[in-house]
Design a protein around this motif. Structure first.
Motif, PDB file in Angstrom:
ATOM      1  N   GLU A  57       0.948  -1.081   0.086  1.00  0.00           N
ATOM      2  CA  GLU A  57       0.021  -0.010   0.023  1.00  0.00           C
ATOM      3  C   GLU A  57       1.016   0.973  -0.026  1.00  0.00           C
ATOM      4  O   GLU A  57       1.957   1.407   0.717  1.00  0.00           O
TER       5      GLU A  57
ATOM      6  N   ASP B 226      -6.633   4.007   9.581  1.00  0.00           N
ATOM      7  CA  ASP B 226      -7.826   3.424   9.220  1.00  0.00           C
ATOM      8  C   ASP B 226      -7.718   2.336   8.155  1.00  0.00           C
ATOM      9  O   ASP B 226      -8.801   1.777   7.613  1.00  0.00           O
ATOM     10  N   THR B 227      -6.592   2.077   7.435  1.00  0.00           N
ATOM     11  CA  THR B 227      -6.433   1.188   6.515  1.00  0.00           C
ATOM     12  C   THR B 227      -6.466  -0.193   7.084  1.00  0.00           C
ATOM     13  O   THR B 227      -6.341  -0.413   8.309  1.00  0.00           O
TER      14      THR B 227
ATOM     15  N   ARG C 174      -5.847   2.337  -7.900  1.00  0.00           N
ATOM     16  CA  ARG C 174      -6.135   3.540  -7.452  1.00  0.00           C
ATOM     17  C   ARG C 174      -6.300   4.508  -8.707  1.00  0.00           C
ATOM     18  O   ARG C 174      -7.262   5.235  -8.675  1.00  0.00           O
TER      19      ARG C 174
ATOM     20  N   ALA D 178     -13.474  -3.359   0.086  1.00  0.00           N
ATOM     21  CA  ALA D 178     -12.592  -2.623   1.114  1.00  0.00           C
ATOM     22  C   ALA D 178     -11.460  -1.819   0.304  1.00  0.00           C
ATOM     23  O   ALA D 178     -11.226  -0.523   0.805  1.00  0.00           O
ATOM     24  N   GLU D 179     -11.048  -2.064  -0.816  1.00  0.00           N
ATOM     25  CA  GLU D 179     -10.359  -1.162  -1.680  1.00  0.00           C
ATOM     26  C   GLU D 179     -10.791   0.055  -1.771  1.00  0.00           C
ATOM     27  O   GLU D 179     -10.453   1.104  -1.977  1.00  0.00           O
TER      28      GLU D 179
ATOM     29  N   ARG E 123     -13.530   1.389  -0.637  1.00  0.00           N
ATOM     30  CA  ARG E 123     -13.900   2.206   0.605  1.00  0.00           C
ATOM     31  C   ARG E 123     -12.803   3.196   1.028  1.00  0.00           C
ATOM     32  O   ARG E 123     -12.795   4.213   1.411  1.00  0.00           O
ATOM     33  N   GLN E 124     -11.506   2.349   0.808  1.00  0.00           N
ATOM     34  CA  GLN E 124     -10.213   2.994   1.213  1.00  0.00           C
ATOM     35  C   GLN E 124      -9.776   4.161   0.278  1.00  0.00           C
ATOM     36  O   GLN E 124      -9.375   5.344   0.718  1.00  0.00           O
TER      37      GLN E 124
ATOM     38  N   ARG F  57     -11.999   7.085   1.096  1.00  0.00           N
ATOM     39  CA  ARG F  57     -11.582   7.889   2.252  1.00  0.00           C
ATOM     40  C   ARG F  57     -10.466   8.765   1.881  1.00  0.00           C
ATOM     41  O   ARG F  57     -10.131   9.733   2.580  1.00  0.00           O
ATOM     42  N   SER F  58      -9.544   8.350   1.086  1.00  0.00           N
ATOM     43  CA  SER F  58      -8.576   8.762   0.547  1.00  0.00           C
ATOM     44  C   SER F  58      -8.651  10.019  -0.346  1.00  0.00           C
ATOM     45  O   SER F  58      -8.184  11.016  -0.636  1.00  0.00           O
TER      46      SER F  58
ATOM     47  N   GLN G 159     -14.924  -1.811   7.167  1.00  0.00           N
ATOM     48  CA  GLN G 159     -14.520  -1.116   5.698  1.00  0.00           C
ATOM     49  C   GLN G 159     -15.488  -1.041   4.784  1.00  0.00           C
ATOM     50  O   GLN G 159     -15.439  -0.259   3.943  1.00  0.00           O
TER      51      GLN G 159
END
Length: 295
Positions: free
Chosen positions: A35, A49-50, A185, A205-206, A208-209, A212-213, A272
């Motif tokens: 990551e 939060d990852t 990403r 989960a990817e 949602r991450q 968040r970023s 997540q």
């Protein structure tokens, strides 16, 4: 048959009681994460939060005494070499090993997760909704044939049996293969910003991450399960095939055999997800019963 699922409250990150501080004589256990680190790379802690960071700091590190735990952020291509180096190293989130091919040792499963699916723009519902079956799964081939834009994805990433064969059959001009770290990403960003991309691929989960970023893009994308993909996938931990790795593996497998640990790890993963995705997991768990944990 419905399964009653007990929900335990997790302590906030950093507040989980440790089993004593690491000692200078403890061996180092390197945790390799694929990551991007803050400010675009290098060593050091990841965002609190990852998923990987929460799994490590809240459950796995406190449950593995006798080590000095260290985070190392690496490109995916570096992992095989790192796992064959001296010293103990482990990676979270690996797929199940291919028989006879993996040079590393595998512990787990750690999680039962939703698979990689298609990601589309929520605003384009009138376009993608006709391609869903009664179970809410996407007919990917039909979707891509009707797409006005490209499908963007990481070139060397396996996506699963419902996605990879479909992509192999598409004309090259309809695909955008991204052979770089962070490609997933980049593809999601291109999709959300309407940069000629109609679909990308990620697990929930990817996605949602990513949101968040990129808070300005939150809610603009939708994850859809794809026909032909497994309903659930198991995520494992891979450790180096040396004395340190074997010691870590034995401790991990003992820890992961505990029902309370298994539930806590699963809860962190579910946190997540969006509501619709958590509901999908709960539905699967209710239908599969104990089979849910054998995936």
């Amino acid at each position: 048959m419905h399964v009653l699922i007990a929900r335990r409250h997790l302590l906030p990150l950093g507040l989980t009681p440790l089993l004593g501080p690491a000692r200078a004589e403890d061996a180092e256990l390197r945790w390799l994460l694929v990551e991007p680190a803050p400010q675009g790379g290098g060593e050091g802690p990841l965002a609190d939060d990852t998923l990987a960071n929460r799994l490590l700091r809240e459950v796995l590190w406190p449950g593995l005494p006798g080590w000095r735990h260290q985070l190392r952020v690496r490109a995916a291509a570096q992992l095989p070499r790192e796992l064959q180096a001296a010293g103990a190293s482990c990676v979270v989130g690996m797929d199940a090993p291919a028989p006879g091919r993996a040079p590393e040792l595998h512990a787990g499963p750690v999680l039962r997760a939703l698979p990689v699916g298609a990601v589309v723009r929520a605003a384009d519902a009138a376009w993608w909704r006709p391609h869903l079956n009664w179970r809410g799964e996407l007919a990917l081939d039909a979707l891509l044939r009707s797409a006005e834009g490209l499908a963007a994805f990481k070139a060397d990433r396996p996506h699963g049996p419902g996605i990879d064969p479909v992509l192999q059959q598409q004309p090259a001009e309809r695909l955008r293969r991204l052979p770089v770290d962070g490609a997933s990403r980049i593809a999601l960003s291109m999709l959300a910003r309407q940069q000629g991309v109609a679909a990308a691929f990620a697990d929930p989960a990817e996605l949602r991450q990513f949101e968040r970023s990129q808070p300005d893009l939150a809610g603009s994308l939708r994850w859809l399960p794809v026909q032909g993909q497994p309903e659930l996938v198991a995520r494992h931990i891979a450790c180096s095939r040396n004395d340190g790795g074997r010691r870590a593996l034995a401790q991990l497998n003992a820890l992961l055999a505990r029902t309370d640990i298994r539930e806590q790890l699963q809860l962190i993963y579910e946190a997540q997800l969006m509501t619709t995705e958590r509901e999908r997991l709960l539905m699967l768990r209710s239908r599969l019963g104990e089979g849910f944990w054998r995936v």
